[in-house]
Design an enzyme around this catalytic site. Sequence first.
Site, mmCIF file in Angstrom:
data_model
loop_
_atom_site.group_PDB
_atom_site.id
_atom_site.type_symbol
_atom_site.label_atom_id
_atom_site.label_comp_id
_atom_site.label_asym_id
_atom_site.label_seq_id
_atom_site.Cartn_x
_atom_site.Cartn_y
_atom_site.Cartn_z
ATOM 1 N NE ARG A 55 -1.732 -2.214 2.875
ATOM 2 C CZ ARG A 55 -1.888 -3.497 2.569
ATOM 3 N NH1 ARG A 55 -2.933 -3.884 1.908
ATOM 4 N NH2 ARG A 55 -1.002 -4.394 2.937
ATOM 5 C CB THR A 56 3.552 2.533 2.184
ATOM 6 O OG1 THR A 56 2.817 2.184 3.360
ATOM 7 C CG2 THR A 56 4.247 3.865 2.415
ATOM 8 C CE LYS A 84 26.826 -4.041 -6.766
ATOM 9 N NZ LYS A 84 27.042 -3.073 -7.855
ATOM 10 N NE ARG A 105 7.425 0.748 4.701
ATOM 11 C CZ ARG A 105 6.205 0.237 4.649
ATOM 12 N NH1 ARG A 105 6.021 -1.011 4.265
ATOM 13 N NH2 ARG A 105 5.162 0.971 4.981
ATOM 14 C CG HIS A 133 4.059 4.265 8.389
ATOM 15 N ND1 HIS A 133 4.039 5.118 7.294
ATOM 16 C CD2 HIS A 133 3.747 3.026 7.917
ATOM 17 C CE1 HIS A 133 3.738 4.400 6.209
ATOM 18 N NE2 HIS A 133 3.560 3.140 6.567
HETATM 19 C C1 NCD Z 1 2.233 -0.977 8.167
HETATM 20 C C2 NCD Z 1 3.733 -0.742 8.234
HETATM 21 O O1 NCD Z 1 4.450 -1.020 7.285
HETATM 22 O O2 NCD Z 1 4.146 -0.240 9.272
HETATM 23 N N1 NCD Z 1 1.736 -1.154 6.890
HETATM 24 C C3 NCD Z 1 1.412 -0.063 6.123
HETATM 25 O O3 NCD Z 1 2.251 0.751 5.802
HETATM 26 N N2 NCD Z 1 0.139 0.089 5.767
HETATM 27 C C4 NCD Z 1 1.748 -1.971 9.122
HETATM 28 C C5 NCD Z 1 2.351 -3.346 9.169
HETATM 29 O O4 NCD Z 1 3.292 -3.667 8.463
HETATM 30 O O5 NCD Z 1 1.848 -4.127 9.960
#
Ligand code: NCD
Length: 302
Positions: A55-56, A84, A105, A133
């Site tokens: 999703r993100t 590397k 991320r 997040h």
């Molecule tokens: C979450 C995350 O990556 O922190 N997912 C997201 O971004 N919607 C939650 C999770 O991984 O459980």
Amino acid sequence: MSEPLHILSADQFDLADLDRLMARSAEMEKALAAGGDPICQGQILGALFYEPSTRTRLSFETAMIRLGGQIISETDVTFSSAVKGEVIEDTIRIVGGYADVVAIRTQHKGEAKLAAHYSPVPVLNGGDGAGEHPTQALLDLYTITKHFEIGQRPLTVSFVGDLRYGRTVHSLAKLLSQFEGVKINYVAPEVIQIPDEYLRDSDEKHHELSDEVLSSSDVIYGTRMQKERFEDMEDFHKVKHAFVFSPEMVEKLPEGGKLLHPLPRAGEILQAVDSMPQACYFEQALNGVPVRMALIAEVLGK
Ligand code: NCD
């Protein structure tokens, strides 16, 4: 050149910022219905994802495309120079030279901030380990504002599940704490309870999800047990099935109550809940696009 505007932590927003971002997200949602708003034509979003994501990453990319921009994406770390031994400071300097904005991320808390320090362009934190997040929290808040008059009327929000490692919880708790009249319950076994740094005096900690908590929560925010972050796998196995939302449990929410979850779920919400009016998690995930459009527009000064 002025410092780029990064989005790193929920701490950086005050109520006026939140109002502005929620209003802009609503505008973006309207624009989306007409196919988008090409205000970022000629600009590029770089997506650097060092942890799994559906999703993100895809909603960031969709958001940039709906804004008329383009994307370059690093989705599998095994194809990246990170294997590397390249450090994030180097990667971000380069990708920040290719792109106009970078969504990132990372596996470790604080790494998005570190990347931002070396980035020539805005960095959007899409999750830094067990840290924060913030863009997810903004889309969670947007979802809540669509159903509740937050700040105008009392609202009880109960976070349930892995509150220790769940970074979306950390960021959303910070945002909610800014609003008048929001009561927060944290429901989790002690090993995965909310870290003290996020706890306010008025918050309540619970170990069990009682009927009383269910029937007094306007919003339940369920989370996945963050298996990959547990130091001791025995702890994980003890708590992995601590909370499973069934239709019978969800029925206990008050009139108009909503069940949110950042997804992915790993068994903590039965699929039988999906068609109930309380189930709000798919709508929540779709809200990621207009909210991230608003954020990209904001950091690019559009
Ligand atoms: C979450 C995350 O990556 O922190 N997912 C997201 O971004 N919607 C939650 C999770 O991984 O459980």
